[in-house]
Write an enzyme that holds these catalytic residues in place. Structure first.
Site, PDB file in Angstrom:
ATOM      1  N   THR A 105       0.826  -1.215   0.000  1.00 25.96           N
ATOM      2  CA  THR A 105       0.000   0.000   0.000  1.00 25.96           C
ATOM      3  C   THR A 105       0.862   1.267   0.000  1.00 25.96           C
ATOM      4  OG1 THR A 105      -1.165  -1.258   1.716  1.00 25.96           O
ATOM      5  CG2 THR A 105      -2.085   0.900   1.107  1.00 25.96           C
TER       6      THR A 105
ATOM      7  N   TRP B 259       3.936   1.692  -0.736  1.00 24.77           N
ATOM      8  CA  TRP B 259       4.704   1.790  -1.978  1.00 24.77           C
ATOM      9  C   TRP B 259       3.844   2.479  -3.047  1.00 24.77           C
ATOM     10  CZ3 TRP B 259       6.744  -3.212  -4.841  1.00 24.77           C
ATOM     11  CH2 TRP B 259       7.725  -2.841  -5.761  1.00 24.77           C
TER      12      TRP B 259
ATOM     13  N   HIS C 230      -8.309   0.270   2.766  1.00 30.58           N
ATOM     14  CA  HIS C 230      -8.325  -1.193   2.865  1.00 30.58           C
ATOM     15  C   HIS C 230      -9.774  -1.691   2.791  1.00 30.58           C
ATOM     16  CE1 HIS C 230      -4.126  -1.384   3.680  1.00 30.58           C
ATOM     17  NE2 HIS C 230      -4.170  -0.918   4.903  1.00 30.58           N
TER      18      HIS C 230
HETATM   19  P1  A3P Z   1       7.596  -6.800   4.014  1.00 23.92           P
HETATM   20  O1  A3P Z   1       7.037  -6.761   5.401  1.00 23.92           O
HETATM   21  O2  A3P Z   1       7.469  -8.117   3.375  1.00 23.92           O
HETATM   22  O3  A3P Z   1       8.972  -6.226   3.944  1.00 23.92           O
HETATM   23  P2  A3P Z   1       1.864  -2.091   3.263  1.00 23.92           P
HETATM   24  O4  A3P Z   1       2.386  -0.742   2.922  1.00 23.92           O
HETATM   25  O5  A3P Z   1       0.646  -2.485   2.515  1.00 23.92           O
HETATM   26  O6  A3P Z   1       1.693  -2.252   4.731  1.00 23.92           O
HETATM   27  O7  A3P Z   1       2.963  -3.164   2.793  1.00 23.92           O
HETATM   28  C1  A3P Z   1       4.166  -3.291   3.464  1.00 23.92           C
HETATM   29  C2  A3P Z   1       5.083  -4.194   2.671  1.00 23.92           C
HETATM   30  O8  A3P Z   1       5.498  -3.522   1.473  1.00 23.92           O
HETATM   31  C3  A3P Z   1       6.347  -4.506   3.462  1.00 23.92           C
HETATM   32  O9  A3P Z   1       6.697  -5.834   3.114  1.00 23.92           O
HETATM   33  C4  A3P Z   1       7.321  -3.479   2.884  1.00 23.92           C
HETATM   34  O10 A3P Z   1       8.679  -3.811   3.061  1.00 23.92           O
HETATM   35  C5  A3P Z   1       6.926  -3.503   1.422  1.00 23.92           C
HETATM   36  N1  A3P Z   1       7.385  -2.286   0.698  1.00 23.92           N
HETATM   37  C6  A3P Z   1       7.214  -1.003   1.056  1.00 23.92           C
HETATM   38  N2  A3P Z   1       7.816  -0.169   0.189  1.00 23.92           N
HETATM   39  C7  A3P Z   1       8.387  -0.960  -0.737  1.00 23.92           C
HETATM   40  C8  A3P Z   1       9.174  -0.696  -1.919  1.00 23.92           C
HETATM   41  N3  A3P Z   1       9.486   0.553  -2.309  1.00 23.92           N
HETATM   42  N4  A3P Z   1       9.585  -1.756  -2.643  1.00 23.92           N
HETATM   43  C9  A3P Z   1       9.270  -3.022  -2.264  1.00 23.92           C
HETATM   44  N5  A3P Z   1       8.546  -3.342  -1.175  1.00 23.92           N
HETATM   45  C10 A3P Z   1       8.111  -2.311  -0.430  1.00 23.92           C
END
Ligand code: A3P
Length: 296
Positions: free
Chosen positions: A64, A66, A118
């Site tokens: 999200t 990202w 969400h």
């Molecule tokens: P991991 O816990 O597997 O590292 P959300 O934002 O929906 O909560 O998702 C979080 C997940 O997205 C985390 O995964 C985080 O590391 C990953 N994430 C966030 N920014 C990212 C990026 N620029 N590239 C790849 N994964 C990313």
């Protein structure tokens, strides 16, 4: 336990404890109902979607943040003047849940409005707007969510205990399976949302071929990005850059902003004697009378 203590326990403490518990449970239930009614009023009745609104919708831990960063970068040609991404791409339902924003606040946002959500297909606001749904491999979601439960939500169990909850949908945002399946189905059939309004992305494709997915997002959103801006935008959406600037993306700082607290408001000024100047004469009078009354 002597007879007197036992008597007190049976006749006073236990009934009092029960009454307190019941009152707390009732107040929680009333609070939940009030929150739901507020959400329904603002999100379903008063919120007016615009054609260029984009809802970034995911199940938690699916990338999200990202996507929030990608959309923010694309919408601003690579701006980075943010304390936290939640200021520019707010979490739609949470601002309503906390009863901080009403329809007017949403109306005051400049277009294109970008929202994180969400919400399920059923609960998301409907209208002539766009939705980008990102799905992630469920195993990775479960592990990432477990880690989040432990690090941010005080979960003390092991993964096995979490896994059972995840499978049963007994976690904050319900069943991952239902969430992902419903959004996927909606992106294929046109129902309350037309399939052309939904861009369905996969986290894994984003990892494997970021440029191709970025093009999809740009085309879907209708952005015109100057080609000289693209390298910097891509660099800023990289894991490395976002990790380096984690305080602009993390959950804790987002909550501080969502709840309406201001940065730099804890260690504030450290001066004395200025407080009274902010009192109105009436307030001051009342305050003085209380000081007198309590002999302070
Ligand atoms: P991991 O816990 O597997 O590292 P959300 O934002 O929906 O909560 O998702 C979080 C997940 O997205 C985390 O995964 C985080 O590391 C990953 N994430 C966030 N920014 C990212 C990026 N620029 N590239 C790849 N994964 C990313």
């Amino acid at each position: 336990m002597d007879i007197k203590t036992d008597f007190l326990k049976k006749t006073i403490f236990t009934p009092l404890n029960l009454a307190t518990k019941t009152l707390f449970a009732a107040s929680d239930a009333i609070n939940d109902i009030a929150r739901y009614l507020h959400y329904f009023k603002v999100a379903q009745l008063e919120f007016k979607p615009r054609a260029d609104d984009i809802f970034i919708v995911t199940y938690p831990r699916s990338g999200t943040t990202w996507l929030q960063m990608i959309l923010y970068q694309l919408a601003t040609d690579g701006n980075m003047e943010i304390d936290h991404i939640a200021q520019k791409v707010p979490w739609f339902e949470r601002l309503i849940d906390y009863r901080i924003w009403n329809a007017k606040d949403f109306e005051a946002m400049n277009s294109p409005r970008l929202f994180k959500s969400h919400l399920s297909v059923q609960d998301v606001p409907k209208g002539d707007c766009k939705y980008i749904y990102m799905v992630r491999n469920g195993y990775d979601v479960a592990i990432s969510y477990f880690e989040f439960y432990c690090s941010h939500l005080g979960f003390k169990g092991d993964f096995d205990q979490f896994f059972k909850k995840f499978i049963d949908g007994d976690v904050q945002f319900g069943s991952w399976f239902v969430h992902a399946a419903d959004w996927k189905a909606m992106s294929k059939k046109s129902d309350s949302i037309k399939s052309s309004q939904i861009l369905f992305l996969k986290f894994e494709d984003m990892k494997n071929d970021f440029d191709a997915q970025l093009d999809k997002i740009i085309n879907f959103a209708g952005f015109k990005i100057p080609s000289d801006k693209l390298p910097e935008i891509k660099e800023r959406c990289s894991f490395k850059f976002m990790k380096q600037h984690e305080d602009k993306f993390d959950h804790i700082t987002a909550q501080i902003w969502e709840k309406g607290y201001k940065r730099s408001s804890f260690i504030r000024e450290g001066k004395s004697g200025k407080g009274k100047m902010r009192f109105s004469p009436e307030q001051d009078k009342q305050f003085q009378s209380f000081l007198k009354k309590f002999d302070i």
